[in-house]
Design a protein around this motif. Structure first.
Motif, PDB file in Angstrom:
ATOM      1  N   PHE A 181       0.828  -1.211   0.000  1.00 29.76           N
ATOM      2  CA  PHE A 181       0.000   0.000   0.000  1.00 29.76           C
ATOM      3  C   PHE A 181       0.862   1.261   0.000  1.00 29.76           C
ATOM      4  O   PHE A 181       0.781   2.102  -0.899  1.00 29.76           O
ATOM      5  N   CYS A 182       1.719   1.389   1.016  1.00 33.70           N
ATOM      6  CA  CYS A 182       2.518   2.610   1.155  1.00 33.70           C
ATOM      7  C   CYS A 182       3.675   2.653   0.154  1.00 33.70           C
ATOM      8  O   CYS A 182       4.106   3.734  -0.254  1.00 33.70           O
ATOM      9  N   GLY A 183       4.203   1.466  -0.229  1.00 35.08           N
ATOM     10  CA  GLY A 183       5.283   1.437  -1.207  1.00 35.08           C
ATOM     11  C   GLY A 183       4.839   1.984  -2.550  1.00 35.08           C
ATOM     12  O   GLY A 183       5.540   2.791  -3.177  1.00 35.08           O
ATOM     13  N   PHE A 184       3.657   1.554  -2.990  1.00 34.25           N
ATOM     14  CA  PHE A 184       3.155   2.083  -4.262  1.00 34.25           C
ATOM     15  C   PHE A 184       2.767   3.551  -4.131  1.00 34.25           C
ATOM     16  O   PHE A 184       2.904   4.315  -5.094  1.00 34.25           O
ATOM     17  N   TRP A 185       2.294   3.940  -2.961  1.00 33.22           N
ATOM     18  CA  TRP A 185       2.022   5.367  -2.742  1.00 33.22           C
ATOM     19  C   TRP A 185       3.306   6.158  -2.959  1.00 33.22           C
ATOM     20  O   TRP A 185       3.308   7.206  -3.611  1.00 33.22           O
ATOM     21  N   CYS A 186       4.417   5.655  -2.422  1.00 26.45           N
ATOM     22  CA  CYS A 186       5.703   6.328  -2.620  1.00 26.45           C
ATOM     23  C   CYS A 186       6.088   6.363  -4.099  1.00 26.45           C
ATOM     24  O   CYS A 186       6.639   7.361  -4.585  1.00 26.45           O
ATOM     25  N   ILE A 187       5.810   5.265  -4.800  1.00 25.92           N
ATOM     26  CA  ILE A 187       6.105   5.251  -6.245  1.00 25.92           C
ATOM     27  C   ILE A 187       5.318   6.344  -6.956  1.00 25.92           C
ATOM     28  O   ILE A 187       5.837   7.024  -7.854  1.00 25.92           O
ATOM     29  N   TRP A 188       4.068   6.537  -6.527  1.00 23.05           N
ATOM     30  CA  TRP A 188       3.244   7.575  -7.170  1.00 23.05           C
ATOM     31  C   TRP A 188       3.803   8.970  -6.917  1.00 23.05           C
ATOM     32  O   TRP A 188       3.460   9.912  -7.642  1.00 23.05           O
ATOM     33  N   LEU A 189       4.652   9.115  -5.903  1.00 26.50           N
ATOM     34  CA  LEU A 189       5.261  10.434  -5.659  1.00 26.50           C
ATOM     35  C   LEU A 189       6.210  10.839  -6.789  1.00 26.50           C
ATOM     36  O   LEU A 189       6.502  12.030  -6.945  1.00 26.50           O
ATOM     37  N   ILE A 190       6.674   9.876  -7.569  1.00 27.54           N
ATOM     38  CA  ILE A 190       7.588  10.223  -8.673  1.00 27.54           C
ATOM     39  C   ILE A 190       6.842  10.944  -9.789  1.00 27.54           C
ATOM     40  O   ILE A 190       7.213  12.080 -10.138  1.00 27.54           O
ATOM     41  N   PRO A 191       5.785  10.360 -10.370  1.00 32.82           N
ATOM     42  CA  PRO A 191       5.083  11.135 -11.411  1.00 32.82           C
ATOM     43  C   PRO A 191       4.411  12.394 -10.881  1.00 32.82           C
ATOM     44  O   PRO A 191       4.405  13.427 -11.565  1.00 32.82           O
ATOM     45  N   THR A 192       3.853  12.324  -9.668  1.00 35.08           N
ATOM     46  CA  THR A 192       3.186  13.519  -9.138  1.00 35.08           C
ATOM     47  C   THR A 192       4.194  14.556  -8.665  1.00 35.08           C
ATOM     48  O   THR A 192       3.973  15.758  -8.840  1.00 35.08           O
ATOM     49  N   GLY A 193       5.293  14.115  -8.059  1.00 36.83           N
ATOM     50  CA  GLY A 193       6.264  15.047  -7.493  1.00 36.83           C
ATOM     51  C   GLY A 193       7.311  15.537  -8.464  1.00 36.83           C
ATOM     52  O   GLY A 193       8.148  16.364  -8.112  1.00 36.83           O
ATOM     53  N   VAL A 194       7.283  15.034  -9.710  1.00 34.60           N
ATOM     54  CA  VAL A 194       8.216  15.500 -10.736  1.00 34.60           C
ATOM     55  C   VAL A 194       7.464  16.095 -11.923  1.00 34.60           C
ATOM     56  O   VAL A 194       7.779  17.194 -12.381  1.00 34.60           O
ATOM     57  N   VAL A 195       6.457  15.392 -12.414  1.00 39.24           N
ATOM     58  CA  VAL A 195       5.744  15.835 -13.617  1.00 39.24           C
ATOM     59  C   VAL A 195       4.549  16.709 -13.273  1.00 39.24           C
ATOM     60  O   VAL A 195       4.427  17.839 -13.770  1.00 39.24           O
ATOM     61  N   LEU A 196       3.648  16.190 -12.424  1.00 42.83           N
ATOM     62  CA  LEU A 196       2.442  16.953 -12.101  1.00 42.83           C
ATOM     63  C   LEU A 196       2.786  18.296 -11.470  1.00 42.83           C
ATOM     64  O   LEU A 196       2.173  19.327 -11.800  1.00 42.83           O
ATOM     65  N   ILE A 197       3.749  18.315 -10.577  1.00 43.54           N
ATOM     66  CA  ILE A 197       4.120  19.576  -9.926  1.00 43.54           C
ATOM     67  C   ILE A 197       4.637  20.581 -10.952  1.00 43.54           C
ATOM     68  O   ILE A 197       4.375  21.784 -10.857  1.00 43.54           O
ATOM     69  N   SER A 198       5.345  20.074 -11.971  1.00 42.59           N
ATOM     70  CA  SER A 198       5.844  20.978 -13.015  1.00 42.59           C
ATOM     71  C   SER A 198       4.698  21.560 -13.829  1.00 42.59           C
ATOM     72  O   SER A 198       4.725  22.746 -14.207  1.00 42.59           O
ATOM     73  N   LEU A 199       3.688  20.735 -14.097  1.00 46.05           N
ATOM     74  CA  LEU A 199       2.516  21.238 -14.811  1.00 46.05           C
ATOM     75  C   LEU A 199       1.814  22.330 -14.007  1.00 46.05           C
ATOM     76  O   LEU A 199       1.395  23.358 -14.558  1.00 46.05           O
ATOM     77  N   LEU A 200       1.704  22.111 -12.706  1.00 45.53           N
ATOM     78  CA  LEU A 200       1.051  23.102 -11.854  1.00 45.53           C
ATOM     79  C   LEU A 200       1.856  24.389 -11.791  1.00 45.53           C
ATOM     80  O   LEU A 200       1.299  25.496 -11.859  1.00 45.53           O
ATOM     81  N   LEU A 201       3.171  24.272 -11.665  1.00 48.26           N
ATOM     82  CA  LEU A 201       4.019  25.459 -11.590  1.00 48.26           C
ATOM     83  C   LEU A 201       3.952  26.270 -12.883  1.00 48.26           C
ATOM     84  O   LEU A 201       4.050  27.508 -12.859  1.00 48.26           O
ATOM     85  N   SER A 202       3.759  25.584 -13.998  1.00 48.29           N
ATOM     86  CA  SER A 202       3.688  26.298 -15.278  1.00 48.29           C
ATOM     87  C   SER A 202       2.324  26.942 -15.508  1.00 48.29           C
ATOM     88  O   SER A 202       2.201  27.863 -16.301  1.00 48.29           O
TER      89      SER A 202
END
Length: 818
Positions: free
Chosen positions: A350-371
């Motif tokens: 459960f938590c391991g995959f949650w951490c994996i999801w931090l990669i697309p959200t914490g690298v790509v999604l955050i960049s989309l929001l910042l732009s």
């Protein structure tokens, strides 16, 4: 200059922002559809290590010392229980408890059930009758008669009625597959509330009750989580003072949470309620990564003045350190699954995959929001280009003082201090005790209703906790072979009782089927106490067993012998479940078995079951796997960071402060009286990931600043600490603000302790990352910092983004970026 993959990918994302956003929306919608399927549920057997021999014994013989037993004590405040009113309460409570869904009707016993019996010699033989019969005594004469029956039932006077006759207990065992902890708890509490009055106290203990308290306090826990999230958001707002700095972490963390919970819902994998503190920590970790990312975005935006360009560059710059930092979190959580506990394995997924999801959200999604979000107007203040104020000024001053400790002359003194702390921490950490240090449960406060109940029951009766030594028949098929009624079996049970009671850690009481036999033999032989002992022959033993079982159902003895009379148990009650008591009981049992033997002609003695054995099984997992998990985590992080920085020295430099932080944390736990258990093991594993995150961001910045300051180590350290160090200090600070209130707000001591441990973890890792890592870099002056082909680095030549629109995608690696 040829672009690296990171910057090519970042530019592609920015060129396809709409399509990328749609993909994120669709994935989020898919996982959101799984949210209604999420279930918070405790599965008792899944909390036990599946490879432990004690757990195997429990699963083979669940009727003997079943930990899913509730103990309800009825205590009279102003006299004995021998009055019409109190006996009527016991009668009604017994029958009402029997109506609770999930109760094993064959495993409920009190002075008002058929299982509580007394023996009486009659002209026709031995008559085994229920103590209370089919109705409650309604007169003083009937009460007196009932009391005389209890006096003629030695086992009832030990296990069901206290020595001073002021209290009695009702024991009810639940069937795991049918047990709803929340419903059972509410029903029991409702019955207890109705039975309490100015003359009567009701105390309830037992594992189902303990879990019920966890369920009952869930609403409070969720409220505290709300306070934590509100504190995190408020701290962000006060620190950032702009929309992008507040909205970005919230949206990014929320999406990762939806993906994490949604996957669990689709997998239909229940989540252990106690472990819900970790998802909140993951939200805080997501905030931490977002703050690092956003702080870097501010610096770049100050130069390029274009939020889309700044977001693109930031993604390229921060991709490697962010992924490497999140990777350490992923490893720390997935390695928890090494411990063979099903609930922890599910939790790791459960938590391991949650951490994996931090990669697309914490690298790509955050960049989309910042732009996309409005450009911040206070970037000059945040980056210090237009001066510092408020908390930024405070952080800058603190970090400036810290920087001076890590290089030049003061570094020698700092080195000595760090060395002394290291030696003291390692020595103290190794003194930590494994297991439960309190009477009752460490999940709740000492003065909680549950722990008070445990102490009250322990003070009036042999105890809440038992150790079972089971005599298991070798022949499982022959229905005529009743191994439990053989002389050798009975003799072995008696020897076990004698050895255990004469040990250095004797039980308060013991019980075997042989104890019932002796009472029957005495009555069958005329009532003289000298006839208690049974002749050691199969004929005599069979006769005594028949005398006490004839005319009654064998299920009345199911707590000591199975229905087919093949397996039996010897139960030992202990004063508490503190770890020293558990260790003493098991040591005595092993010594007894060494003397008596395990393997016999028709049966085997198996150690063991009961709450004592199962508590040890869980704690033994910690003893077996704690250092192994930490070592594996170190190995994986060492390999990953050595590859990223192209040097084994980098791995060693990063791991030293992290492991020192782990030893300091264990030392603090030992000094404040928190034992090492499966929950603190989880915190230690996550703590290593937290510390490495801080180290990776800081070391990557040092590599960049080293080239930016023409190879001057002191200048590189100063610049790194006042930029990336500021983000590290802020993220640790907001996590402290969000988690520290747990200790003061929660009725669950477990949550309070986790809040304390997580707070200590953040602060200790922050301090050591900001002091020890730069100090080691200054002392070692590693050659990898000089390289220009590192996989991890944060440098970028921003002039290429400001000189020409035609060249706005070309990124040059400023020294340390590959």
């Amino acid at each position: 200059m040829v672009q690296s993959f990171r910057f090519r990918f970042a530019r592609w994302v920015m060129q396809h922002r709409g399509a990328t956003a749609i993909v994120f929306a669709l994935i989020t919608a898919f996982f959101a559809a799984g949210l209604p399927k999420v279930e918070l549920k405790t599965i008792f057997s899944d909390l036990l290590p599946k490879d432990d021999p004690f757990v195997q014994v429990f699963k083979d013989h669940p009727n003997f010392g079943n930990p899913l037993t509730v103990i309800v004590m009825v205590k009279r405040k102003d006299g004995t229980i021998y009055n019409v009113d109190t006996l009527a309460k016991v009668w009604k409570l017994t029958r009402d408890i029997d109506l609770i869904p999930g109760v094993d009707h064959d495993q409920i016993i009190s002075i008002a059930t058929e299982k509580a019996r007394y023996a009486e010699a009659t002209p026709l033989g031995i008559d085994m009758r229920p103590l209370m019969g089919d109705r409650v005594p309604t007169s003083e004469a009937e009460v007196a008669d009932f009391r005389s029956r209890v006096d003629r039932s030695p086992n009832a006077h030990v296990f069901l009625v206290s020595n001073d006759s002021t209290a009695t207990v009702i024991n009810a065992t639940f069937i795991e597959d049918r047990l709803d902890y929340g419903e059972a708890f509410e029903r029991l509490q409702d019955l207890a509330a109705k039975a309490r009055d100015e003359h009567t106290e009701i105390h309830i203990a037992g594992s189902p009750t303990l879990t019920g308290w966890v369920y009952h306090l869930q609403k409070q826990t969720f409220k505290i989580f709300g306070v934590t999230l509100a504190a995190l958001i408020l701290a962000l707002a006060l620190y950032m003072r702009n929309v992008v700095g507040v909205v970005t972490p919230i949206v990014t963390s929320a999406v990762a949470a939806i993906w994490g919970f949604g996957l669990t819902g689709w997998l239909k994998s229940p989540i252990e309620p106690l472990l819900m503190v970790v998802p909140l920590l993951l939200v805080a970790r997501s905030f931490s990564h977002c703050v690092q990312f956003t702080e870097r975005f501010y610096e770049i935006y100050w130069h390029v003045k274009d939020r889309r360009k700044a977001a693109e560059i930031t993604m390229g710059v921060m991709m490697a350190p962010s992924i490497l930092g999140i990777f350490t979190d992923i490893v720390g959580i997935f390695l928890i699954a090494v411990a063979p506990i099903p609930a922890m394995e599910r939790f790791a997924i459960f938590c391991g995959f949650w951490c994996i999801w931090l990669i697309p959200t914490g690298v790509v999604l955050i960049s989309l929001l910042l732009s996309a979000l409005p450009a911040p107007k206070n970037v000059g203040r945040l980056t210090g280009k237009e001066g510092h104020s408020g908390v930024h000024e405070m952080f800058k001053n603190i970090l400036g003082q810290i920087a001076r400790l890590t290089h030049g002359g003061p570094a020698k003194v700092t080195t000595i201090v760090v060395a002394v702390i290291s030696v003291a921490s390692v020595y103290t950490a190794l003194q930590i005790k494994i297991g439960n240090p309190v009477e009752g449960s460490n999940l709740l406060w000492h003065d909680s209703e549950y722990n008070t109940a445990v102490r009250m029951i322990n003070s009036h009766f042999p105890g809440v906790d038992t150790l079972e030594l089971i005599l298991e028949a070798k022949d499982r098929e022959d229905p005529l072979l009743r191994t439990s009624f053989e002389a050798k079996t009975v003799e072995t049970a008696l020897q076990l009782q004698l050895h255990m009671e004469q040990s250095e850690a004797p039980p308060r009481a013991s019980l075997a089927f042989f104890d019932y036999m002796m009472e029957g033999n005495r009555l069958f032989s005329g009532g003289d106490p000298r006839w208690y002992p049974v002749d050691p022959t199969n004929r005599a033993v069979t006769a005594a067993a028949t005398a006490v079982t004839i005319g009654t159902h064998l299920k009345n003895f199911s707590h000591v012998v199975d229905f087919r009379q093949k397996d039996s148990t010897v139960s030992f009650w202990y004063k508490d479940n503190k770890q020293e008591t558990v260790d003493g009981a098991l040591e005595a049992a092993r010594a007894a078995l060494e003397q008596i033997g395990v393997d016999h002609e028709n049966f085997t003695v198996r150690l063991g079951s009961g709450t004592i054995a199962l508590q040890h099984a869980t704690n033994y997992v910690v003893e077996r796997y704690h250092w192994g998990i930490i070592a594996l985590l170190n190995l994986v992080i060492f390999l990953g960071t050595s590859f990223a920085y192209r040097s084994a020295v980098a791995g060693i430099l990063l791991l030293f402060p992290v492991n020192l932080a782990n030893f300091v944390l264990l030392s603090c736990m030992h000094l404040i009286g928190i034992g090492l258990d499966i929950n603190s093991l989880m915190v230690c594993s996550i703590g290593v990931g937290v510390g490495i995150d801080y180290g990776i961001y800081l070391l990557s910045r040092i590599c960049e600043e080293f080239h930016a300051h023409d190879g001057k180590w002191d200048k590189a350290i100063d610049a790194s600490l006042t930029t990336t160090g500021k983000a590290i200090m802020f993220t640790a600070s907001i996590m402290f603000v969000g988690i520290a209130p747990w200790y003061f707000l929660s009725a669950l001591k477990f949550m309070a302790d986790m809040g304390l441990l997580l707070t200590l973890t953040m602060l200790i890792n922050m301090v050591l990352a900001l002091i020890v890592l730069p100090l080691l870099v200054w002392l070692v002056k590693p050659s990898f910092v000089r390289r220009k082909d590192l996989l991890v680095g944060e440098g970028v030549d921003l002039s290429l983004f400001t000189e020409s629109d035609d060249e706005n995608g070309r990124v040059a690696m400023a020294g340390s970026v590959a």
